[in-house]
Design a protein around this motif. Structure first.
Motif, short mmCIF file in Angstrom:
data_model
loop_
_atom_site.label_atom_id
_atom_site.label_comp_id
_atom_site.label_asym_id
_atom_site.label_seq_id
_atom_site.Cartn_x
_atom_site.Cartn_y
_atom_site.Cartn_z
N ARG A 102 0.84 -1.19 0.00
CA ARG A 102 0.00 0.00 0.00
C ARG A 102 0.87 1.24 0.00
O ARG A 102 1.85 1.32 0.75
N ILE A 103 0.48 2.18 -0.83
CA ILE A 103 1.13 3.49 -0.88
C ILE A 103 0.01 4.52 -0.84
O ILE A 103 -0.97 4.39 -1.58
N PHE A 104 0.17 5.49 0.02
CA PHE A 104 -0.84 6.54 0.15
C PHE A 104 -0.15 7.89 0.00
O PHE A 104 0.80 8.20 0.74
N ILE A 105 -0.61 8.67 -0.97
CA ILE A 105 -0.05 9.99 -1.23
C ILE A 105 -1.15 11.01 -0.95
O ILE A 105 -2.28 10.85 -1.41
N SER A 106 -0.80 12.04 -0.20
CA SER A 106 -1.80 13.07 0.10
C SER A 106 -1.21 14.46 -0.10
O SER A 106 -0.04 14.70 0.19
N LEU A 107 -2.05 15.33 -0.59
CA LEU A 107 -1.73 16.75 -0.76
C LEU A 107 -2.68 17.51 0.15
O LEU A 107 -3.90 17.31 0.08
N ARG A 108 -2.12 18.33 1.04
CA ARG A 108 -2.96 19.02 2.01
C ARG A 108 -2.35 20.36 2.41
O ARG A 108 -1.17 20.61 2.14
N ASN A 109 -3.14 21.18 3.07
CA ASN A 109 -2.61 22.40 3.66
C ASN A 109 -1.68 22.01 4.79
O ASN A 109 -1.99 21.12 5.57
N SER A 110 -0.55 22.68 4.87
CA SER A 110 0.43 22.38 5.90
C SER A 110 0.04 23.04 7.22
O SER A 110 -0.70 24.03 7.24
N THR A 111 0.56 22.51 8.30
CA THR A 111 0.42 23.20 9.59
C THR A 111 1.30 24.44 9.60
O THR A 111 1.09 25.35 10.39
N LYS A 112 2.27 24.49 8.69
CA LYS A 112 3.12 25.67 8.53
C LYS A 112 2.36 26.65 7.64
O LYS A 112 2.06 26.35 6.49
N ASP A 113 2.04 27.80 8.17
CA ASP A 113 1.19 28.77 7.49
C ASP A 113 1.77 29.18 6.13
O ASP A 113 2.96 29.50 6.03
N GLY A 114 0.92 29.12 5.08
CA GLY A 114 1.34 29.53 3.74
C GLY A 114 2.03 28.44 2.94
O GLY A 114 2.66 28.72 1.93
N TYR A 115 1.89 27.18 3.37
CA TYR A 115 2.57 26.06 2.72
C TYR A 115 1.59 24.92 2.46
O TYR A 115 0.54 24.82 3.08
N TYR A 116 2.00 24.04 1.54
CA TYR A 116 1.32 22.77 1.31
C TYR A 116 2.25 21.64 1.74
O TYR A 116 3.47 21.77 1.66
#
Length: 192
Positions: A102-116
């Motif tokens: 299994r491989i899981f790739i996710s794109l999300r808003n970072s906890t670091k403000d202004g980043y993904y």
């Protein structure tokens, strides 16, 4: 002759890696849709048996980056995850057991403000603790083939994009987890 051919392949691959390394600072950043770019790369790897690759993305995630170089980072991280899972599958096979990769790739808003954040998780064996500090060092590899430049080049590309790449054990799948953090493109942002 087989040994000579193997070494020619290794030298050729090393030359290609160094050529890529040299190009890092010559390609101009462009506006890049992370979601589309990741989906396009996943199409290449859609043919793996016994490995389920899942993706959770988000629309309107734009960054400024040299496109061929960022694609190289994504392909390298996906390839590494597949190789790790296949290595785990081989170990299970030798014991007569079945293992579903299994491989899981996710794109999300970072906890670091202004980043993904783009996170690449797998259920392979992960990276041994004694090797973690050397992961992004040129010429370090745990594979029998390869130059050991892939992750070092990935780090240089991400650093050039004013981002970060880091490793930790995958909480979701138990194997490796590589997280790429990139700054969001802001409306009216001047090209880098």
């Amino acid at each position: 002759s087989a040994i000579v051919l193997e070494h020619i392949d290794i030298l050729s691959e090393t030359a290609n890696e160094f050529s890529t390394f040299a190009k890092l600072y010559s390609e101009e950043p462009v506006l890049l849709d992370l979601d589309k770019t990741l989906k396009d790369q996943l199409l290449i790897f859609d043919n793996k048996e016994n490995i389920r690759i899942s993706y959770l993305g988000m629309e309107n995630a734009f960054v400024m980056a040299p496109k061929p170089q960022l694609i190289r980072v994504f392909v390298n991280l996906i390839t590494n995850a597949i190789q790790a899972v296949e290595m785990q599958q081989k170990e299970y096979e030798e014991r007569g057991e079945e293992f579903h990769g299994r491989i899981f790739i996710s794109l999300r808003n970072s906890t670091k403000d202004g980043y993904y954040d783009i996170v690449f998780d797998d259920n392979g064996p992960g990276v041994k603790e004694e090797n973690q500090s050397r992961l992004f060092t040129p010429n370090f590899t745990t594979k029998s083939a390869g130059t050991g430049l892939g992750l070092a080049i990935c780090r240089n590309i991400i650093t050039k994009c004013e981002g970060e790449i880091r490793y930790q054990k995958s909480f979701a799948l138990g194997g490796a987890s590589f997280m790429v953090t990139l700054p969001r493109h802001k409306e009216g942002q001047v090209r880098l």
